[in-house]
Design an enzyme around this catalytic site. Sequence first.
Site, PDB file in Angstrom:
ATOM      1  N   LYS A  93      57.524  43.207  45.746  1.00 47.51           N
ATOM      2  CA  LYS A  93      56.388  42.338  45.427  1.00 47.51           C
ATOM      3  C   LYS A  93      56.880  41.234  44.508  1.00 47.51           C
ATOM      4  O   LYS A  93      57.769  41.453  43.675  1.00 47.51           O
ATOM      5  CB  LYS A  93      55.298  43.141  44.695  1.00 47.51           C
ATOM      6  CG  LYS A  93      53.935  42.498  44.739  1.00 47.51           C
ATOM      7  CD  LYS A  93      53.214  42.837  46.032  1.00 47.51           C
ATOM      8  CE  LYS A  93      51.859  42.162  46.102  1.00 47.51           C
ATOM      9  NZ  LYS A  93      51.134  42.550  47.328  1.00 47.51           N
ATOM     10  N   GLY A 192      32.254  43.863  49.307  1.00 50.39           N
ATOM     11  CA  GLY A 192      33.132  42.705  49.469  1.00 50.39           C
ATOM     12  C   GLY A 192      33.164  42.222  50.906  1.00 50.39           C
ATOM     13  O   GLY A 192      33.630  42.922  51.803  1.00 50.39           O
ATOM     14  N   GLY A 194      34.743  39.432  52.127  1.00 46.46           N
ATOM     15  CA  GLY A 194      35.728  38.349  52.194  1.00 46.46           C
ATOM     16  C   GLY A 194      36.420  38.345  53.543  1.00 46.46           C
ATOM     17  O   GLY A 194      35.834  38.692  54.567  1.00 46.46           O
ATOM     18  N   VAL A 196      38.646  40.269  54.866  1.00 42.34           N
ATOM     19  CA  VAL A 196      38.681  41.557  55.559  1.00 42.34           C
ATOM     20  C   VAL A 196      37.271  42.121  55.736  1.00 42.34           C
ATOM     21  O   VAL A 196      36.888  42.558  56.823  1.00 42.34           O
ATOM     22  CB  VAL A 196      39.549  42.574  54.777  1.00 42.34           C
ATOM     23  CG1 VAL A 196      39.562  43.916  55.510  1.00 42.34           C
ATOM     24  CG2 VAL A 196      40.963  42.066  54.605  1.00 42.34           C
TER      25      VAL A 196
HETATM   26  P1  NAI Z   1      38.906  38.097  49.707  1.00 46.86           P
HETATM   27  O1  NAI Z   1      39.211  37.488  48.392  1.00 46.86           O
HETATM   28  O2  NAI Z   1      38.841  37.249  50.919  1.00 46.86           O
HETATM   29  O3  NAI Z   1      37.523  38.896  49.636  1.00 46.86           O
HETATM   30  C1  NAI Z   1      37.091  39.622  48.530  1.00 46.86           C
HETATM   31  C2  NAI Z   1      35.574  39.580  48.513  1.00 46.86           C
HETATM   32  O4  NAI Z   1      35.091  40.464  47.505  1.00 46.86           O
HETATM   33  C3  NAI Z   1      35.025  38.194  48.207  1.00 46.86           C
HETATM   34  O5  NAI Z   1      34.030  37.853  49.147  1.00 46.86           O
HETATM   35  C4  NAI Z   1      34.451  38.358  46.795  1.00 46.86           C
HETATM   36  O6  NAI Z   1      33.352  37.505  46.547  1.00 46.86           O
HETATM   37  C5  NAI Z   1      34.045  39.803  46.811  1.00 46.86           C
HETATM   38  N1  NAI Z   1      33.889  40.423  45.501  1.00 46.86           N
HETATM   39  C6  NAI Z   1      34.607  40.195  44.379  1.00 46.86           C
HETATM   40  N2  NAI Z   1      34.133  40.947  43.376  1.00 46.86           N
HETATM   41  C7  NAI Z   1      33.131  41.685  43.877  1.00 46.86           C
HETATM   42  C8  NAI Z   1      32.236  42.649  43.345  1.00 46.86           C
HETATM   43  N3  NAI Z   1      32.314  43.038  42.057  1.00 46.86           N
HETATM   44  N4  NAI Z   1      31.307  43.191  44.136  1.00 46.86           N
HETATM   45  C9  NAI Z   1      31.188  42.798  45.436  1.00 46.86           C
HETATM   46  N5  NAI Z   1      32.013  41.889  46.007  1.00 46.86           N
HETATM   47  C10 NAI Z   1      32.956  41.328  45.232  1.00 46.86           C
HETATM   48  O7  NAI Z   1      39.995  39.265  49.890  1.00 46.86           O
HETATM   49  P2  NAI Z   1      40.419  39.972  51.240  1.00 46.86           P
HETATM   50  O8  NAI Z   1      41.611  39.311  51.796  1.00 46.86           O
HETATM   51  O9  NAI Z   1      39.228  40.210  52.076  1.00 46.86           O
HETATM   52  O10 NAI Z   1      40.935  41.390  50.662  1.00 46.86           O
HETATM   53  C11 NAI Z   1      40.014  42.349  50.203  1.00 46.86           C
HETATM   54  C12 NAI Z   1      40.780  43.493  49.559  1.00 46.86           C
HETATM   55  O11 NAI Z   1      41.670  44.073  50.513  1.00 46.86           O
HETATM   56  C13 NAI Z   1      41.651  43.081  48.377  1.00 46.86           C
HETATM   57  O12 NAI Z   1      41.675  44.143  47.450  1.00 46.86           O
HETATM   58  C14 NAI Z   1      43.016  42.907  49.000  1.00 46.86           C
HETATM   59  O13 NAI Z   1      44.054  43.123  48.050  1.00 46.86           O
HETATM   60  C15 NAI Z   1      43.000  44.021  50.028  1.00 46.86           C
HETATM   61  N6  NAI Z   1      43.910  43.800  51.138  1.00 46.86           N
HETATM   62  C16 NAI Z   1      43.767  42.682  51.926  1.00 46.86           C
HETATM   63  C17 NAI Z   1      44.606  42.481  52.996  1.00 46.86           C
HETATM   64  C18 NAI Z   1      44.443  41.303  53.890  1.00 46.86           C
HETATM   65  O14 NAI Z   1      45.012  41.306  55.011  1.00 46.86           O
HETATM   66  N7  NAI Z   1      43.675  40.281  53.512  1.00 46.86           N
HETATM   67  C19 NAI Z   1      45.703  43.438  53.315  1.00 46.86           C
HETATM   68  C20 NAI Z   1      45.712  44.596  52.451  1.00 46.86           C
HETATM   69  C21 NAI Z   1      44.862  44.744  51.404  1.00 46.86           C
END
Ligand code: NAI
Length: 364
Positions: A93, A192, A194, A196
């Site tokens: 990392k 969440g 986002g 994913v």
């Molecule tokens: P993202 O940043 O696109 O989405 C995160 C979402 O969570 C956002 O919509 C945000 O507003 C929301 N959020 C933040 N705090 C919150 C809370 N307290 N309550 C409710 N919602 C909240 O991130 P992404 O890419 O969707 O990743 C999500 C998780 O999965 C992260 O922990 C990331 O490390 C993990 N992950 C993602 C991968 C990927 O391919 N994008 C791969 C492996 C793990």
Amino acid sequence: MNTSSKRYPEASGSANRVRLSAPDHELVTLVRDPAAGYTGIIAVHSTALGPAVGGTRLWRYATLDDAVADALRLSRGMSFKNALAGLPFGGGKAVIAGPAPTEPAAREALMRAHGRAIEAVGGRFVTGEDVGTTVHDMEVIASQTAHVAGRAGGVGDPSPFTARGVVLAMEAAAALRWGTADLAGRRVAIQGLGHVGMRLAELLQARGARLLVADVAAERVGRAVSELGAEAVGSAEVLAAECDILAPCALGGVLDQYSILGLRAGLVCGAANNQLADAGAGDLLHARGVAYVPDYVANAGGVISGSVDIAGWDRARMESSLAAIGDTVRAVFTLADDAAIPTWRAADQLAEQRLSAAPDQRSS
Ligand code: NAI
């Protein structure tokens, strides 16, 4: 920022490139490039299975110690994730200590400095996007080193693959828990929406699941309600929502001694990294009879998609590796049952076995 690194003594190096000694890690370098405003850490946990693959996180840490600790924790996690996903990758990392520059030119200078730092590791570390970094950043890094994935024109955004992997993990775990992999009619609470989480919501809706959704961004919740027929739940309430499956897809550390006491889900399976606040949380989930798919098993789809860019796999091979996430869930749950241990411990054991069985390719 505190620029000392007390817990990880500097073992060798020059003023702007120091090698830190960290137990269990093959290589940890701290690189500074004052002209570019760059302070970065590259942590290589293991190359036993192949080059260490892990994203680059750009984050504003309170201290440099925090940044180093994050890099070490995340790189070890990548070794375990890659090993259990059957990928020919080790774990690593990179962390860039923020704040992120607001000027595009300054950001590009930062990323070029990071590219040079990766190049100096000589192919033992390959990076990609992570929290705080973008596809464009990867393009800039690629101007300095070939050891970068996730560039435009490649497989692209890993999130849809991550979401598909979470569904496969959920179906496998549901079959073990309830005797059927069918998610139709299951109440799934997603924290969440986002990259994913929203895709996961779409995939689950297509399977007939009943969605409860929470996000701090109201417009995302609104979209899931209007387009997917989801029910909105407050961000503070979602962990205790009345549901069959909880899918944490936002932050790490959400499963702690307090939240677990309020859980009403029978199964936890989501994308967020480091969902367990600590080992005690994983043991408490087990004691409470909540089935838990370890996060790095459920969310491996993203790094599996990277196999096309990094290992030169064709799409079919990548897809079969993605499909194998269900097999990994079954292997983890079977070991946990047989040994009467929590699933998170079973996953760690399986990953450690694969790492120690690999021919040792490590160099110092
Ligand atoms: P993202 O940043 O696109 O989405 C995160 C979402 O969570 C956002 O919509 C945000 O507003 C929301 N959020 C933040 N705090 C919150 C809370 N307290 N309550 C409710 N919602 C909240 O991130 P992404 O890419 O969707 O990743 C999500 C998780 O999965 C992260 O922990 C990331 O490390 C993990 N992950 C993602 C991968 C990927 O391919 N994008 C791969 C492996 C793990």
